[in-house]
Design a protein around this motif. Structure first.
Motif, mmCIF file in Angstrom:
data_model
loop_
_atom_site.group_PDB
_atom_site.id
_atom_site.type_symbol
_atom_site.label_atom_id
_atom_site.label_comp_id
_atom_site.label_asym_id
_atom_site.label_seq_id
_atom_site.Cartn_x
_atom_site.Cartn_y
_atom_site.Cartn_z
ATOM 1 N N ALA A 1 -17.193 3.975 -9.938
ATOM 2 C CA ALA A 1 -17.492 2.693 -9.305
ATOM 3 C C ALA A 1 -18.439 1.840 -10.147
ATOM 4 O O ALA A 1 -18.477 0.624 -10.007
ATOM 5 N N ALA A 2 -19.184 2.473 -11.030
ATOM 6 C CA ALA A 2 -20.189 1.763 -11.839
ATOM 7 C C ALA A 2 -19.725 1.595 -13.280
ATOM 8 O O ALA A 2 -20.547 1.536 -14.190
ATOM 9 N N TYR A 3 -18.446 1.488 -13.497
ATOM 10 C CA TYR A 3 -17.895 1.522 -14.858
ATOM 11 C C TYR A 3 -18.447 0.466 -15.798
ATOM 12 O O TYR A 3 -18.437 0.657 -17.002
ATOM 13 N N ARG A 4 -18.979 -0.627 -15.323
ATOM 14 C CA ARG A 4 -19.497 -1.676 -16.198
ATOM 15 C C ARG A 4 -21.006 -1.633 -16.382
ATOM 16 O O ARG A 4 -21.553 -2.418 -17.141
ATOM 17 N N ARG A 5 -21.672 -0.721 -15.684
ATOM 18 C CA ARG A 5 -23.131 -0.639 -15.788
ATOM 19 C C ARG A 5 -23.545 0.076 -17.058
ATOM 20 O O ARG A 5 -22.858 0.975 -17.533
ATOM 21 N N ARG A 6 -24.701 -0.304 -17.562
ATOM 22 C CA ARG A 6 -25.263 0.387 -18.706
ATOM 23 C C ARG A 6 -25.496 1.856 -18.326
ATOM 24 O O ARG A 6 -26.014 2.153 -17.270
ATOM 25 N N GLY A 7 -25.089 2.772 -19.192
ATOM 26 C CA GLY A 7 -25.243 4.195 -18.932
ATOM 27 C C GLY A 7 -24.038 4.834 -18.267
ATOM 28 O O GLY A 7 -23.933 6.053 -18.202
ATOM 29 N N ALA A 8 -23.104 4.025 -17.777
ATOM 30 C CA ALA A 8 -21.949 4.567 -17.060
ATOM 31 C C ALA A 8 -21.056 5.395 -17.983
ATOM 32 O O ALA A 8 -20.520 6.422 -17.573
ATOM 33 N N TRP A 9 -20.893 4.980 -19.226
ATOM 34 C CA TRP A 9 -20.057 5.748 -20.149
ATOM 35 C C TRP A 9 -20.638 7.140 -20.353
ATOM 36 O O TRP A 9 -19.915 8.139 -20.295
ATOM 37 N N LEU A 10 -21.951 7.209 -20.592
ATOM 38 C CA LEU A 10 -22.589 8.513 -20.774
ATOM 39 C C LEU A 10 -22.456 9.345 -19.503
ATOM 40 O O LEU A 10 -22.123 10.537 -19.560
ATOM 41 N N ALA A 11 -22.682 8.744 -18.360
ATOM 42 C CA ALA A 11 -22.565 9.476 -17.100
ATOM 43 C C ALA A 11 -21.144 9.992 -16.911
ATOM 44 O O ALA A 11 -20.933 11.142 -16.512
ATOM 45 N N ARG A 12 -20.160 9.165 -17.221
ATOM 46 C CA ARG A 12 -18.758 9.554 -17.060
ATOM 47 C C ARG A 12 -18.400 10.733 -17.972
ATOM 48 O O ARG A 12 -17.683 11.641 -17.566
ATOM 49 N N THR A 13 -18.916 10.743 -19.191
ATOM 50 C CA THR A 13 -18.606 11.846 -20.106
ATOM 51 C C THR A 13 -19.414 13.098 -19.799
ATOM 52 O O THR A 13 -19.043 14.187 -20.225
ATOM 53 N N THR A 14 -20.489 12.952 -19.059
ATOM 54 C CA THR A 14 -21.354 14.087 -18.732
ATOM 55 C C THR A 14 -20.906 14.829 -17.476
ATOM 56 O O THR A 14 -21.042 16.044 -17.402
ATOM 57 N N VAL A 15 -20.360 14.135 -16.507
ATOM 58 C CA VAL A 15 -19.991 14.762 -15.228
ATOM 59 C C VAL A 15 -19.121 16.015 -15.416
ATOM 60 O O VAL A 15 -19.388 17.039 -14.793
ATOM 61 N N PRO A 16 -18.106 16.001 -16.296
ATOM 62 C CA PRO A 16 -17.290 17.222 -16.443
ATOM 63 C C PRO A 16 -18.056 18.418 -17.020
ATOM 64 O O PRO A 16 -17.595 19.547 -16.916
ATOM 65 N N LEU A 17 -19.222 18.178 -17.608
ATOM 66 C CA LEU A 17 -20.017 19.255 -18.204
ATOM 67 C C LEU A 17 -20.974 19.900 -17.210
ATOM 68 O O LEU A 17 -21.599 20.915 -17.532
ATOM 69 N N LEU A 18 -21.102 19.320 -16.034
ATOM 70 C CA LEU A 18 -22.085 19.821 -15.076
ATOM 71 C C LEU A 18 -21.663 21.155 -14.490
ATOM 72 O O LEU A 18 -20.486 21.424 -14.286
ATOM 73 N N ASP A 19 -22.670 21.979 -14.217
ATOM 74 C CA ASP A 19 -22.451 23.339 -13.728
ATOM 75 C C ASP A 19 -23.196 23.519 -12.414
ATOM 76 O O ASP A 19 -24.428 23.478 -12.384
ATOM 77 N N ARG A 20 -22.460 23.713 -11.347
ATOM 78 C CA ARG A 20 -23.079 23.877 -10.027
ATOM 79 C C ARG A 20 -24.014 25.075 -9.982
ATOM 80 O O ARG A 20 -24.927 25.128 -9.191
ATOM 81 N N GLY A 21 -23.775 26.072 -10.822
ATOM 82 C CA GLY A 21 -24.589 27.284 -10.799
ATOM 83 C C GLY A 21 -25.725 27.271 -11.794
ATOM 84 O O GLY A 21 -26.454 28.249 -11.917
ATOM 85 N N GLY A 22 -25.913 26.163 -12.510
ATOM 86 C CA GLY A 22 -27.000 26.092 -13.488
ATOM 87 C C GLY A 22 -28.346 26.301 -12.828
ATOM 88 O O GLY A 22 -28.648 25.685 -11.823
#
Length: 97
Positions: free
Chosen positions: A64-85
């Motif tokens: 939803a925030a695709y045009r906001r600053r930082g959205a690209w980094l957030a979008r590429t980071t989400v698949p790397l997140l680990d619920r068990g970290g």
């Protein structure tokens, strides 16, 4: 010190113990504007481990925030997140692999 002003939509706000704060997904996006990818993974893992949000909620907010600053980094980071970290070093190890 630099003050910044930005409109925060009601859906991005919540109140904890009487203090207005941004919700987890909005906080994740705001942090993405100022940190390196490794640090954003640590923040995302901490939000998930604490049960404050889900990967799905973060992904939805990021889209939803695709045009906001930082959205690209957030979008590429989400698949790397680990619920068990459990710790920042674990997040860094997962990021490096």
């Amino acid at each position: 010190m630099t003050a910044h002003w930005q409109r925060i939509e009601p859906c991005d706000r919540c109140v904890v113990r009487g203090i207005p704060i941004t919700g987890p997904a909005r906080t994740f996006l705001d942090v993405a504007r100022h940190v390196q990818p490794e640090s954003l993974v640590v923040v995302g893992d901490a939000l998930l481990s604490a049960g404050l949000t889900t990967v799905e909620d973060l992904a939805t907010a990021v889209q939803a925030a695709y045009r906001r600053r930082g959205a690209w980094l957030a979008r590429t980071t989400v698949p790397l997140l680990d619920r068990g970290g459990q710790s920042p070093p674990e997040a860094f190890c997962g990021f490096a692999s």
